[in-house]
Design a protein around this motif. Sequence first.
Motif, PDB file in Angstrom:
ATOM      1  N   TRP A 296       0.927  -1.306   0.178  1.00 49.94           N
ATOM      2  CA  TRP A 296      -0.485  -0.039   0.372  1.00 49.94           C
ATOM      3  C   TRP A 296       0.881   1.320   0.114  1.00 49.94           C
ATOM      4  N   ASN A 297       2.295   1.461   0.911  1.00 48.50           N
ATOM      5  CA  ASN A 297       3.091   3.044   1.095  1.00 48.50           C
ATOM      6  C   ASN A 297       3.144   2.931  -0.635  1.00 48.50           C
ATOM      7  N   HIS A 298       3.644   2.032  -1.111  1.00 43.15           N
ATOM      8  CA  HIS A 298       4.105   2.413  -2.755  1.00 43.15           C
ATOM      9  C   HIS A 298       3.162   2.713  -3.256  1.00 43.15           C
ATOM     10  N   ARG A 299       2.049   2.353  -3.971  1.00 44.20           N
ATOM     11  CA  ARG A 299       1.014   2.247  -4.700  1.00 44.20           C
ATOM     12  C   ARG A 299       0.200   4.126  -4.149  1.00 44.20           C
ATOM     13  N   VAL A 300       0.049   4.547  -2.547  1.00 42.07           N
ATOM     14  CA  VAL A 300      -0.071   6.184  -2.779  1.00 42.07           C
ATOM     15  C   VAL A 300       0.952   6.193  -2.518  1.00 42.07           C
ATOM     16  N   GLY A 305       2.151  11.290  -6.191  1.00 42.65           N
ATOM     17  CA  GLY A 305       3.563  11.839  -7.267  1.00 42.65           C
ATOM     18  C   GLY A 305       2.308  12.362  -9.023  1.00 42.65           C
ATOM     19  N   VAL A 306       1.102  11.376  -9.172  1.00 38.52           N
ATOM     20  CA  VAL A 306       0.843  11.403  -9.761  1.00 38.52           C
ATOM     21  C   VAL A 306      -0.770  12.804  -9.477  1.00 38.52           C
ATOM     22  N   VAL A 307      -1.133  12.818  -8.372  1.00 46.08           N
ATOM     23  CA  VAL A 307      -1.542  14.565  -7.339  1.00 46.08           C
ATOM     24  C   VAL A 307      -1.488  15.621  -8.147  1.00 46.08           C
ATOM     25  N   GLU A 336       8.897   6.334  -8.990  1.00 40.95           N
ATOM     26  CA  GLU A 336       8.017   7.795  -9.397  1.00 40.95           C
ATOM     27  C   GLU A 336       6.926   7.604 -10.853  1.00 40.95           C
ATOM     28  N   PRO A 337       6.174   7.885 -10.097  1.00 40.44           N
ATOM     29  CA  PRO A 337       5.632   8.027 -11.539  1.00 40.44           C
ATOM     30  C   PRO A 337       5.730   9.384 -12.525  1.00 40.44           C
ATOM     31  N   LEU A 338       6.112   8.392 -13.950  1.00 39.92           N
ATOM     32  CA  LEU A 338       5.854   9.861 -15.264  1.00 39.92           C
ATOM     33  C   LEU A 338       4.731   9.404 -15.921  1.00 39.92           C
ATOM     34  N   ILE A 436      -8.945  16.636  -3.165  1.00 43.32           N
ATOM     35  CA  ILE A 436      -8.246  15.199  -3.309  1.00 43.32           C
ATOM     36  C   ILE A 436      -6.457  15.628  -3.204  1.00 43.32           C
ATOM     37  N   LEU A 437      -5.534  16.436  -3.460  1.00 44.46           N
ATOM     38  CA  LEU A 437      -4.541  16.371  -2.948  1.00 44.46           C
ATOM     39  C   LEU A 437      -4.404  16.380  -1.233  1.00 44.46           C
TER      40      LEU A 437
END
Length: 472
Positions: A296-300, A305-307, A336-338, A436-437
């Motif tokens: 979960w901590n990796h997914r959040v 990063g997306v938000v 990090e999401p890109l 949301i953020l």
Amino acid sequence: MDFDEIFKFTIVASHLCNESKNPNCVESFPKVDLRNRPNIAPLYLSFDFFWKYCPLSIMSIDLSNNSMKGGFPTDVFCCTQIQSLDLSINAFSGDIPIQSFSPLTNLTFLNLSYNCFSESKLSDSQFFKRFNSSSFLHSGALLDQKRFTLKAVALLVCFPTLVIFMVICLVWLCFQRPDFLPSKLQRGRRFTPAILKAATDGFSNKYLVGMSDVVHIYKGILRDGTEVKIEMYWDDIPRDSYRRFVEECKVLCKLHHKNLVKVLGWCKSRKFRAIITEWTREENVEMWLSGSGPPWNHRVKVLMGVVECMRYLQEEWPEIDYELDTSSLLLSDNMEPLISRFKVGDHNNNQRKIHRFGIFLLEMILNKRVQEEFGGGDAGFFTYMSRTLNLADLLQMIDERMEINETNFHQVKQTLSLGSMCIDQSKSEKLSLALILNTVSKAYKASLVLPSTNHRIFHRERFKGNVPLKTN
């Protein structure tokens, strides 16, 4: 007088007379003739004592055709009484000591032809008037009119040609290979076909990482060693579309955020158009979720990063539209999401962006197998959920590999509720990106706190209603 020097001079003079085959060398010594004697002439020329004490009877010195090198042999000036001096057909170099000839008042014949003396203004001196030009033929000392003409013609022809060639090379570099120019002279973010060809080794198949009917994707290495991704589009579009493509690329090159794939530039030619971005790892979020089953901590962290990137684009570049599919969202080496797919769109699409984020959020949390079992596809699945399923039903679909426990259950539930609101058309209009953020940020900060060892892990059958069932 130095008798040792005189003795040595006598021995040398006697031998020199014999070499010269002079029958009267005992009574007189009128001539030193060493022409065509390249092995002996340099030796006698090195005997400075001989020239110092040379007999007054010597009237002629001939050292021609011996290929002797070095400067002018000034030792011969010791024989002030000579009338003839021939140093032709050698390799003497340097300046001719014009002033040293003044004591040689009896000198009437001089031949310095075919040597390598330095060019000088002999024709303007009194020394030159004592002799004629035949004494200096091809000596290098006189200005050769023919050679001067050739030099002048060569200068007048070669210099403009060289300038034109350099200008052509500079123009070619500017328009074909500006990466060879200093950074201040390069034309911004515009790449040329020649640069892309060099970066991909002539568009070699070994650099081809993906292709379709319209687009070819290459991995390229620029001249400075930077690895890039090159998307080449082979579609035929009107000229106005090309102009719009360039303007959009100029805007995209100005985007700078850690969760955006950096656009380095573009290329426009008659055959194709291309977008050049930084090279990133090939793993996308969909592969990441289905493969390693991240906690979960990796997914959040990915959601955070997306938000943050969405907020940056909304505040700085509201005209930029983007995709939030798990298949198009990439991951960097530090997880990090890109966002990799974006373009210049319209300003009035915030509700659609929130709806997309809601779908993406649920994809990050729910079990992918549940989605695949639903025949309507992803879009139909989430539409169905937004209309028929409540939060309790969503909790039953959570990906069990996240290992939800007492510590993070509340954050997961709040995040699922947020995703449900985002895809609900009636509620998404009331949602703001700030809300949301704030929600995702709270979940992310809570995930940074390591859970204690006595926190239980809950399974799907324990998620009943809005709270988990507790056990003793």
